[in-house]
Design a protein around this motif. Structure first.
Motif, PDB file in Angstrom:
ATOM      1  N   GLY A 118       0.818  -1.197   0.000  1.00 57.71           N
ATOM      2  CA  GLY A 118       0.000   0.000   0.000  1.00 57.71           C
ATOM      3  C   GLY A 118       0.857   1.255   0.000  1.00 57.71           C
ATOM      4  N   GLY A 119       0.338   2.307  -0.618  1.00 58.11           N
ATOM      5  CA  GLY A 119       1.052   3.578  -0.656  1.00 58.11           C
ATOM      6  C   GLY A 119       0.095   4.733  -0.855  1.00 58.11           C
ATOM      7  N   ARG A 120       0.642   5.931  -0.838  1.00 56.37           N
ATOM      8  CA  ARG A 120      -0.147   7.147  -1.008  1.00 56.37           C
ATOM      9  C   ARG A 120       0.517   7.991  -2.082  1.00 56.37           C
ATOM     10  N   GLU A 134       4.454   7.402  -1.539  1.00 61.19           N
ATOM     11  CA  GLU A 134       5.025   7.095  -0.236  1.00 61.19           C
ATOM     12  C   GLU A 134       4.523   5.725   0.202  1.00 61.19           C
ATOM     13  N   ASN A 135       5.451   4.812   0.469  1.00 64.88           N
ATOM     14  CA  ASN A 135       5.115   3.477   0.946  1.00 64.88           C
ATOM     15  C   ASN A 135       4.488   3.606   2.333  1.00 64.88           C
ATOM     16  N   ASP A 136       3.294   3.018   2.545  1.00 63.32           N
ATOM     17  CA  ASP A 136       2.579   3.143   3.814  1.00 63.32           C
ATOM     18  C   ASP A 136       3.349   2.567   5.001  1.00 63.32           C
ATOM     19  N   SER A 137       4.083   1.474   4.792  1.00 59.64           N
ATOM     20  CA  SER A 137       4.753   0.853   5.940  1.00 59.64           C
ATOM     21  C   SER A 137       6.157   1.395   6.181  1.00 59.64           C
ATOM     22  N   HIS A 139       7.438   4.287   4.706  1.00 59.65           N
ATOM     23  CA  HIS A 139       7.419   5.736   4.494  1.00 59.65           C
ATOM     24  C   HIS A 139       8.504   6.197   3.520  1.00 59.65           C
ATOM     25  N   ARG A 140       9.058   5.275   2.745  1.00 63.96           N
ATOM     26  CA  ARG A 140      10.034   5.630   1.713  1.00 63.96           C
ATOM     27  C   ARG A 140       9.293   6.165   0.497  1.00 63.96           C
ATOM     28  N   ILE A 141       9.942   7.051  -0.234  1.00 62.22           N
ATOM     29  CA  ILE A 141       9.379   7.609  -1.456  1.00 62.22           C
ATOM     30  C   ILE A 141       9.846   6.739  -2.622  1.00 62.22           C
ATOM     31  N   ILE A 142       8.892   6.253  -3.390  1.00 62.01           N
ATOM     32  CA  ILE A 142       9.174   5.346  -4.497  1.00 62.01           C
ATOM     33  C   ILE A 142       8.605   5.935  -5.774  1.00 62.01           C
ATOM     34  N   ARG A 143       9.343   5.834  -6.866  1.00 58.58           N
ATOM     35  CA  ARG A 143       8.912   6.344  -8.175  1.00 58.58           C
ATOM     36  C   ARG A 143       8.264   5.197  -8.941  1.00 58.58           C
ATOM     37  N   GLY A 144       7.128   5.484  -9.566  1.00 53.61           N
ATOM     38  CA  GLY A 144       6.437   4.446 -10.325  1.00 53.61           C
ATOM     39  C   GLY A 144       5.618   5.011 -11.459  1.00 53.61           C
TER      40      GLY A 144
END
Length: 156
Positions: A118-120, A134-137, A139-144
């Motif tokens: 999950g993410g936001r 932002e990964n929910d668990s 909190h890292r920022i991921i590009r997709g």
């Protein structure tokens, strides 16, 4: 024997609607809410009742407690307000847009393995656009890149 094989395979798969129902119950979705699960999802049937917990107001963590089991993060979206002038194309286009703060499912693939979390969304995107999530668990920022089914495929 071959004629019965597809029935055996179908019986050993978890019904997608049961996953949707568990996700909606976990986040207390209203009558028009929609749990976003790909209709072609193929997970092993769970012999025990599904366990679902709200990760956020719009993402449910649904899992099968069997050994081995499975776990799936399911985004839940409120129903869009309908108007008589809406067309099927407008509804499809509206569903393809992600706005800042929307819950999304991140999907990472490596070889034959796929991981979903999950993410936001941290920005706005249409299908094919790249965005930060932002990964929910962790909190890292991921590009997709936003896929047509509403998931965000992680790009390296």
């Amino acid at each position: 024997m071959l004629a019965s094989s597809p029935n055996l395979v179908a019986q050993s798969l978890q019904p997608v609607q049961a996953i949707r129902d568990a996700a909606l119950a976990a986040v207390h979705g209203d009558a028009g809410a929609q749990a976003v699960v790909a209709p072609g999802l193929r997970l092993a049937a769970c012999s025990q009742p599904l366990v679902a917990v709200a990760n956020s107001p719009a993402v449910a963590d649904v899992r099968c407690p069997d050994t081995p089991g499975w776990r799936l993060f399911v985004p839940v979206r409120p129903a869009p307000a309908s108007s008589p002038a809406s067309t099927a194309q407008e509804i499809t286009t509206a569903a393809a847009i992600v706005k800042r703060g929307d819950p999304v499912v991140l999907r990472a693939r490596l070889g034959g393995t796929e991981v979903r979390m999950g993410g936001r969304a941290l920005g706005q995107a249409r299908v094919g656009d790249t965005l930060n999530v932002e990964n929910d668990s962790s909190h890292r920022i991921i590009r997709g890149r936003l896929a047509a089914d509403g998931t965000v495929d992680v790009v390296n």
